[in-house]
Design an enzyme around this catalytic site. Sequence first.
Site, PDB file in Angstrom:
ATOM      1  CG  ASP A 125      -1.883  -0.389   5.028  1.00 41.89           C
ATOM      2  OD1 ASP A 125      -1.528   0.009   5.793  1.00 41.89           O
ATOM      3  OD2 ASP A 125      -2.507  -1.514   5.169  1.00 41.89           O
ATOM      4  CD  GLU A 129      -5.913   6.710 -17.204  1.00 42.99           C
ATOM      5  OE1 GLU A 129      -7.085   6.876 -16.518  1.00 42.99           O
ATOM      6  OE2 GLU A 129      -5.637   5.457 -17.435  1.00 42.99           O
TER       7      GLU A 129
HETATM    8  C1  GLC Z   1      -0.151  -0.794   7.876  1.00 41.36           C
HETATM    9  C2  GLC Z   1      -0.659   0.227   8.649  1.00 41.36           C
HETATM   10  C3  GLC Z   1      -1.137  -0.518  10.164  1.00 41.36           C
HETATM   11  C4  GLC Z   1      -2.252  -1.459   9.855  1.00 41.36           C
HETATM   12  C5  GLC Z   1      -1.446  -2.424   8.996  1.00 41.36           C
HETATM   13  C6  GLC Z   1      -2.382  -3.826   8.394  1.00 41.36           C
HETATM   14  O1  GLC Z   1       1.015  -1.214   8.453  1.00 41.36           O
HETATM   15  O2  GLC Z   1       0.072   1.350   8.913  1.00 41.36           O
HETATM   16  O3  GLC Z   1      -1.743   0.548  10.995  1.00 41.36           O
HETATM   17  O4  GLC Z   1      -2.588  -2.192  11.113  1.00 41.36           O
HETATM   18  O5  GLC Z   1      -0.951  -2.070   7.779  1.00 41.36           O
HETATM   19  O6  GLC Z   1      -3.392  -2.914   7.657  1.00 41.36           O
END
Ligand code: GLC
Length: 546
Positions: A217, A266
């Site tokens: 993310d 790993e």
């Molecule tokens: C990413 C995720 C989104 C979230 C953001 C903050 O863009 O896809 O859904 O709100 O990160 O974590």
Amino acid sequence: MTQHVTAAPAATDSAPVPQWWRDAVIYQVYPRSFADGNGDGMGDLPGIAARLPHLRDLGVDAVWLSPFYASPQADAGYDVADYRAVDPMFGTLTDADGLIREAHALGLRVIFDIVPNHCSDRHEWFQEALREGPGAPARDRFHFRPGTGPDGELPPNDWESVFGGPAWTRVEDGEWYLHLFAPEQPDFNWDHPAVHEEFRSVLRFWLDLGVDGFRIDVAHGLVKASGLPDIGHGEQVKLLGKQEVPYFDQDGVHAIYRDWRRILQEYGAERIAVAEAWTPTVERSARYLRHDELHQAFNFEYLTTGWDAAALRDVIDRSLTAMNAVGAPATWVLSNHDVVRHATRFADGDAARGLRRARAATLLMLALPGSAYLYQGEELGLPEVTELPDEVRQDPAFFRGAGQEGTRDGCRVPLPWSGRRAPFGFGPADGGPSWLPQPDSWRDLSVAAQTGDPDSTLEFYRRALAVRRAHPALGAGRDIAWLPSPDGVLAFRRTGRGGSFVCTVNLTASPVALPTPGTLLLASADVGPGAGRTVLPADTAVWWAA
Ligand code: GLC
């Protein structure tokens, strides 16, 4: 004239290991909205496990789950309070373990979401930082700063949150902390060695459990420009993904991914990581995929390209060139949990046109070399739900009033599985709850309603994925050869071991007659091939064995 997209040799081509991810179709499950096993209105891990046969039958290779970790849900689970625990609303660690095992037994790989840019304000490190006050070492794991202005009443710099408003919140003792997203999502300070150590350990925790990879993310956000410099103007959200900003896509992030690649290695060469990296260009995204970094990055430039033949051809060419240059597979995606569903994006106010284009777009995407991402419900042709009442909305972007214009709940409405009454099999009981209401019209879009109907979008996806698996020129490979075609029409050939394949797409609003390139494999709408020439209706794609 036929034009080839040139390919540099892939750095990893000679590797003797299977590289399943190079042409994988990966299906995103949004756990809140996929299937509710216990009837509380919220999707959960046992619900997902019970529905895995749907994904096997659909014919995807892997499942990516959005976060289900312990979280106060300020951002639907992207605010993680404990990276090693399953939130009770989604189940238990045993359920996560069971889900991985069941998926593997069905031949599906499993990818979990890792959220390293920020945590929840309830995470124990942040709570400790708040308690211990200014100057305490616990504050160094985040970005705490004194304010500006005579009494420190102004934020430390002019950065704005992606969800709208300032990217800083002031705490009781007067200091401010940085949060690129909601105030409940404080950003980690990746200059701190403990943050690196913690995430190495979190990766290992889930790898030990058997997960096949991670979706990272905000992979482009971890490192901030030193000194946290001002940007100099507002409305920064409009720049995102278009222009350089000092909090995204900084060169320092790459060292982190080299480190993570070593950890993945790993566990053998089949564990992968895919970057959610919103960068200004596909070339910048390719930097995350150099041979010692990550395996894939989402192609957001493709996702944000409209229904336009020239624009699509351009982004396809540039994506293949950029990815081939680093030996990485291109990826293609049309929808996810953060954007308006593509059946609605492409509709221009006409839902039937939106669905027609969405089906054609699917055939185009699945014909391209590399890996494709599907978002739950697109196989049902689900549209965006645009009329949710304000009181049921949960997206923090909606409440902070900027950035994504509060649109993200409309693509997160729970899936319809069966039955004539809401929640249409999402939960165990007719008339039971669902955390967002489903439109009544979804009774006709459920998995059960579409199964066995040859004209349904679901059967169309099943056929498309089966053909993609079976045809030797689809899936893997790195090149396409464009064929001559009229304006508004895309036509390309792919050649593989033992076969060649042509995809034609009419993106115009009128029928187009084209030379018939071979034997029809699959069409997104009725085409009725004639002798020598075939008429492609408006917004239609066809696959040919040729
Ligand atoms: C990413 C995720 C989104 C979230 C953001 C903050 O863009 O896809 O859904 O709100 O990160 O974590």
